[in-house]
Design an enzyme around this catalytic site. Structure first.
Site, PDB file in Angstrom:
ATOM      1  N   LYS A 203       0.954  -1.004   0.025  1.00 34.64           N
ATOM      2  CA  LYS A 203      -0.083   0.159   0.100  1.00 34.64           C
ATOM      3  C   LYS A 203       0.905   1.443   0.172  1.00 34.64           C
ATOM      4  O   LYS A 203       1.938   1.333   0.825  1.00 34.64           O
ATOM      5  CB  LYS A 203      -0.916   0.004   1.323  1.00 34.64           C
ATOM      6  CG  LYS A 203      -1.626   1.223   1.492  1.00 34.64           C
ATOM      7  CD  LYS A 203      -2.969   1.131   0.813  1.00 34.64           C
ATOM      8  CE  LYS A 203      -3.751   2.426   0.910  1.00 34.64           C
ATOM      9  NZ  LYS A 203      -5.130   2.405   0.265  1.00 34.64           N
ATOM     10  N   LYS A 239      19.404  12.005   1.226  1.00 32.79           N
ATOM     11  CA  LYS A 239      19.207  12.979   2.408  1.00 32.79           C
ATOM     12  C   LYS A 239      20.037  13.917   2.491  1.00 32.79           C
ATOM     13  O   LYS A 239      21.298  13.970   2.014  1.00 32.79           O
ATOM     14  CB  LYS A 239      19.463  11.951   3.590  1.00 32.79           C
ATOM     15  CG  LYS A 239      18.464  10.829   3.847  1.00 32.79           C
ATOM     16  CD  LYS A 239      19.177  10.029   4.739  1.00 32.79           C
ATOM     17  CE  LYS A 239      18.270   8.839   4.837  1.00 32.79           C
ATOM     18  NZ  LYS A 239      18.787   7.415   5.736  1.00 32.79           N
ATOM     19  N   GLU A 277      14.716   1.459   9.322  1.00 30.36           N
ATOM     20  CA  GLU A 277      13.869   2.478   8.569  1.00 30.36           C
ATOM     21  C   GLU A 277      12.285   2.302   8.902  1.00 30.36           C
ATOM     22  O   GLU A 277      11.857   1.402   8.320  1.00 30.36           O
ATOM     23  CB  GLU A 277      14.377   2.664   7.102  1.00 30.36           C
ATOM     24  CG  GLU A 277      15.762   3.213   6.898  1.00 30.36           C
ATOM     25  CD  GLU A 277      15.795   3.581   5.674  1.00 30.36           C
ATOM     26  OE1 GLU A 277      16.962   3.883   5.165  1.00 30.36           O
ATOM     27  OE2 GLU A 277      15.041   3.130   4.539  1.00 30.36           O
ATOM     28  N   GLU A 290      12.914  -0.649   5.519  1.00 34.51           N
ATOM     29  CA  GLU A 290      14.320  -1.695   5.447  1.00 34.51           C
ATOM     30  C   GLU A 290      15.229  -1.463   6.466  1.00 34.51           C
ATOM     31  O   GLU A 290      15.044  -0.507   7.186  1.00 34.51           O
ATOM     32  CB  GLU A 290      14.717  -1.232   3.888  1.00 34.51           C
ATOM     33  CG  GLU A 290      15.142   0.088   3.398  1.00 34.51           C
ATOM     34  CD  GLU A 290      15.414   0.392   2.012  1.00 34.51           C
ATOM     35  OE1 GLU A 290      16.407   0.505   1.975  1.00 34.51           O
ATOM     36  OE2 GLU A 290      14.337   0.085   1.090  1.00 34.51           O
ATOM     37  N   ARG A 294      24.573  -1.195   8.105  1.00 30.91           N
ATOM     38  CA  ARG A 294      25.947  -0.470   8.077  1.00 30.91           C
ATOM     39  C   ARG A 294      25.869   0.657   8.877  1.00 30.91           C
ATOM     40  O   ARG A 294      24.790   1.060   9.554  1.00 30.91           O
ATOM     41  CB  ARG A 294      26.272   0.018   6.768  1.00 30.91           C
ATOM     42  CG  ARG A 294      25.058   1.051   6.342  1.00 30.91           C
ATOM     43  CD  ARG A 294      25.477   1.663   5.044  1.00 30.91           C
ATOM     44  NE  ARG A 294      24.424   2.708   4.618  1.00 30.91           N
ATOM     45  CZ  ARG A 294      23.275   2.674   4.097  1.00 30.91           C
ATOM     46  NH1 ARG A 294      22.937   1.550   3.648  1.00 30.91           N
ATOM     47  NH2 ARG A 294      22.572   3.757   3.800  1.00 30.91           N
ATOM     48  N   ARG A 340      24.188  18.173   5.162  1.00 27.27           N
ATOM     49  CA  ARG A 340      25.279  17.638   4.332  1.00 27.27           C
ATOM     50  C   ARG A 340      25.695  18.440   3.456  1.00 27.27           C
ATOM     51  O   ARG A 340      24.887  19.060   2.532  1.00 27.27           O
ATOM     52  CB  ARG A 340      24.806  16.523   3.573  1.00 27.27           C
ATOM     53  CG  ARG A 340      24.236  15.108   4.443  1.00 27.27           C
ATOM     54  CD  ARG A 340      23.912  14.123   3.564  1.00 27.27           C
ATOM     55  NE  ARG A 340      23.266  13.041   4.492  1.00 27.27           N
ATOM     56  CZ  ARG A 340      22.958  11.582   3.988  1.00 27.27           C
ATOM     57  NH1 ARG A 340      23.457  11.427   2.744  1.00 27.27           N
ATOM     58  NH2 ARG A 340      22.679  10.867   4.747  1.00 27.27           N
TER      59      ARG A 340
END
Ligand code: MV4
Length: 447
Positions: A203, A239, A277, A290, A294, A340
């Site tokens: 969905k 991100k 996540e 997911e 790492r 970043r």
């Protein structure tokens, strides 16, 4: 088990430096590896030893398993830290390390394979009681089957590649009429992009926040979480700004999401640093997306609010030492934001490599710069354009935003274009200041 004697860092840039710093504080010797064009890189200058592992092209150097293993054997390193990207989620590389009696500082090859295949990951976390979006727990092979599932869960749906992740190979479908083409395209792209045509259906959740939980495990069966990061400010699945904590989470929801993440990690006997996540919808329902096996780019915001050095803990854990913290020891203090800084045009987001001629980093209370660039350094076109992470910590979110704006104003990088002007605009944006953010923020905002 005893602590490592020497660690080879199979990476470059700020994360290589970050890992070398942790090793130094732990009294562990370090080996940097580098490509031909990276001989002037800071990680090479700061490590105890360095080995050239090949030409500029990543496939021939930072992704070259044979060259990296040879460098470890040549220098007598007893462990390899892969950082993020490159070989960090390559199960075959972790297998080779094990065969060569070199400790891979990260999860087991089995952990990586279970979580790397998104259908298997979904099946695994369901068993652990982790909430997922309605959809399939197996691959979907035909348009007919896809139509049937879509009719059951309702449009919009999203078709995802099982071998995908990080936003690659997804198709959003709003109606039965557009499903056949989307289904075919998803399979074709999955096969071309990942060598595996398998897709599954979920969905589609509209305008969610991306909220992820940092977890940490050891080889004694302990897993704890270090709270969440809100990573909703993204552009094309890159991100750009992350923060901790997420401004809309209550302590109760944090505990439920944290417990779900810990359950997912425990179900695969996860014994390293990792991230689970989730999507968080408008009604504060959360769903597993997911697991990243790492250390992530954005780990510093969690370090700032917990006071825990995630890299040092991960190295200790890989050496077989137990975690030094219990869940009840973890306290979230204040607020942290990371911007970043990329060597890119701040409007078009196109790469802008070149020589830095004039460099001044911000400082003062609550300011941290994780970077591997310096004055007169040439930012190379061959690698990722991220040149620095500017991280601030303050008592409240409001103060953290003001501190970030102040630090961005102090940051001088001449000779190349960077995303600093973009970040200045975000720190002045009303919706961002109000915490009114979701994953479509940058699609809708006028800067
Ligand atoms: C979704 C979704 C909405 N509904 N799945 C993008 C990255 C990958 N991990 C999964 N992604 C998404 N999966 C369902 N069922 C929306 C996204 C998504 C997204 C997620 C996090 C951050 C930014 C995003 C941008 C677009 C889409």
């Amino acid at each position: 088990m005893s602590m490592f004697h020497k660690i080879l860092i199979a990476n470059r840039g700020e994360i290589a430096l970050r890992i070398i710093r942790a090793c130094k504080e732990l009294g562990i010797k370090t080996v940097a590896v580098h490509s031909d064009v990276d001989s002037e890189a800071l990680h090479v200058k700061i490590a105890d030893e360095s080995v050239c592992i090949g030409p500029a092209k990543s496939a021939d150097s930072y992704l070259n398993i044979k060259a990296i293993i040879s460098a470890a054997e040549l220098t007598d390193a007893d462990a390899i830290h892969p950082g993020y990207g490159f070989l960090s989620e390559n199960a075959e590389f972790a297998d080779v390390c094990e065969k060569c009696r070199i400790t891979f500082i990260g999860p087991t090859p089995r952990n990586m394979r279970l979580m790397g295949d998104k259908i298997t990951a979904r099946q695994t976390v369901i068993k652990a009681g982790v909430p997922i979006l309605p959809g399939t727990t197996d691959g979907v092979d035909s348009v007919d089957e896809a139509q049937q599932i879509a009719a059951e869960i309702g449009f919009p749906i999203i078709i995802k590649a099982t071998a995908g992740g990080g936003g690659r190979g997804m198709k959003i479908v709003h109606s039965p009429a557009s499903l056949p083409n989307a289904f075919a395209a998803a399979r074709t792209e999955a096969l071309a992009g990942f060598g595996n045509a398998d897709v599954y259906i979920e969905k589609y959740c509209e305008r969610p926040r991306h909220v992820e939980i940092q977890i940490m495990g050891d080889k004694h069966g302990n897993v704890i979480h270090l709270g969440e990061r809100d990573c909703s400010i993204q552009r094309r699945h890159q991100k750009l700004i992350e923060e901790a904590p997420c401004s809309v989470l209550t302590a109760e929801l944090r505990e439920r999401m944290g417990n779900a993440a810990v359950a997912a990690a425990k179900s695969v006997s996860y014994a390293s640093a990792g991230t689970v996540e989730f999507l968080l919808d408008k009604n504060m329902n959360f769903y597993f997306m997911e697991m990243n096996t790492r250390v992530q780019v954005e780990h510093p915001v969690t370090e700032m609010v917990t006071g825990i050095d995630i890299i040092k803990e991960q190295i200790r854990s890989a050496a077989g030492l137990p975690l030094r913290f219990k869940q009840e020891d973890i306290k979230i203090q204040g607020h942290s934001i990371e911007c970043r800084v990329n060597a890119e045009d701040p409007v078009k987001f196109t790469p802008f490599p070149g020589k830095i001629n004039g460099y001044h980093t911000p400082g003062g209370m609550g300011v941290r710069v994780d970077s591997a660039v310096y004055d007169q350094y040439t930012v190379l076109p061959h690698y990722d354009s991220m040149i620095a992470k500017l991280i601030v910590h303050a008592e409240t979110r409001e103060e953290a935003i003001k501190r970030m704006a102040r630090a961005l104003d102090e940051y001088i990088i001449e000779g190349i274009k960077t995303t600093i002007p973009f970040h200045r605009k975000i720190m002045a944006n009303k919706d961002f200041i109000d915490g009114d953010i979701d994953t479509s923020f940058l699609e809708n905002v006028i800067l």
